[in-house]
Design a protein around this motif. Structure first.
Motif: not given
Length: 250
Positions: A208-225
């Motif tokens: 989950g590293q890429n999604a986790r870092l993307a969320a930290k970077l943007t400040g948005w909770r990110i759901d991937i579908k």
């Protein structure tokens, strides 16, 4: 060292608090909570505690090291200061050191997220017309970003273009995965990123590293579908026009 001399040394050193400094590893001591590394920083001694080290990084006496200067070590003997290799600001300082456009303000770091020793994501924008901010940070044939990564061991550093629109920013932050479209729920501050089936594992990343870092970077909770390839092509216009994400690896 006399108290007055110690205080003067600490004042001089701590004028550079939050900056990157270079030191030489003097010794490594084993403690119950791990190994503590002591560095020579001129007249002061830097203390690199276990929690401020890059995980699994192997250090040795005599090694030159760049560290972030934190604060005075209250319990220390002599003029001791706490330093860090794990703080995300170290990546910022390394980039500023290597990239003239960051020094001049022509390129700006807008956001930075880091998991020390594994990966960092950095979002940049241009403050001057005619400059490609990602290209400036990566450098010709990747020479600039390689210099930064060379100071961080095996850590990967991704440079992506900043976007004011959250849809584009989230899509860019999930680089190197290709994103078909992003839906934004401002009330819950959640971004739903739709990706082709064959991009799902890349978007999520290992553990989950890429999604986790993307969320930290943007400040948005990110759901991937995931979505079928045909649907992904049909919806690609949602992020069309966004500049291609810049992905720089060490």
């Amino acid at each position: 060292m006399r108290d007055a001399e110690k205080e003067q040394v600490l004042r001089d050193v701590l004028e550079h608090k939050g900056e990157m400094v270079s030191g030489v590893v003097e010794r490594i001591a084993d403690h119950s909570d791990g190994k503590t590394v002591y560095l020579e920083l001129g007249k002061a001694e830097g203390v690199l505690a276990p929690e401020e080290q890059i995980p699994d990084e192997v250090l040795r006496p005599g090694q030159y090291l760049k560290v972030l200067l934190l604060d005075e070590r209250k319990r220390g003997r002599g003029a001791q200061v706490n330093v860090s290799r794990a703080h995300k600001a170290l990546v910022r300082r390394l980039l500023e050191f290597e990239i003239p456009e960051l020094q001049s303000g022509a390129v700006i770091i807008r956001a930075l997220a880091r998991e020390p020793g594994v990966r960092s994501k950095v979002a940049v924008s241009a403050h001057q017309e005619g400059i490609d901010p990602v290209g400036a940070c990566v450098g010709p044939k990747g020479v600039r970003i390689r210099s930064v990564v060379g100071e961080l061991g095996t850590e990967r550093v991704d440079i992506i273009p900043w976007a004011d629109e959250p849809e584009r920013l989230v899509a860019n932050a999930l680089s190197p995965a290709q994103v078909s479209r992003v839906e934004i729920d401002r009330e819950s501050r959640t971004a739903t990123a739709h990706v082709p089936d064959n991009q799902l594992s890349l978007a999520i990343g290992k553990d989950g590293q890429n999604a986790r870092l993307a969320a930290k970077l943007t400040g948005w909770r990110i759901d991937i579908k995931p979505e079928p390839a045909g649907a992904a092509e049909a919806n690609a216009t949602a992020v069309a026009g966004a500049p291609p994400p810049g992905d720089a690896a060490g």
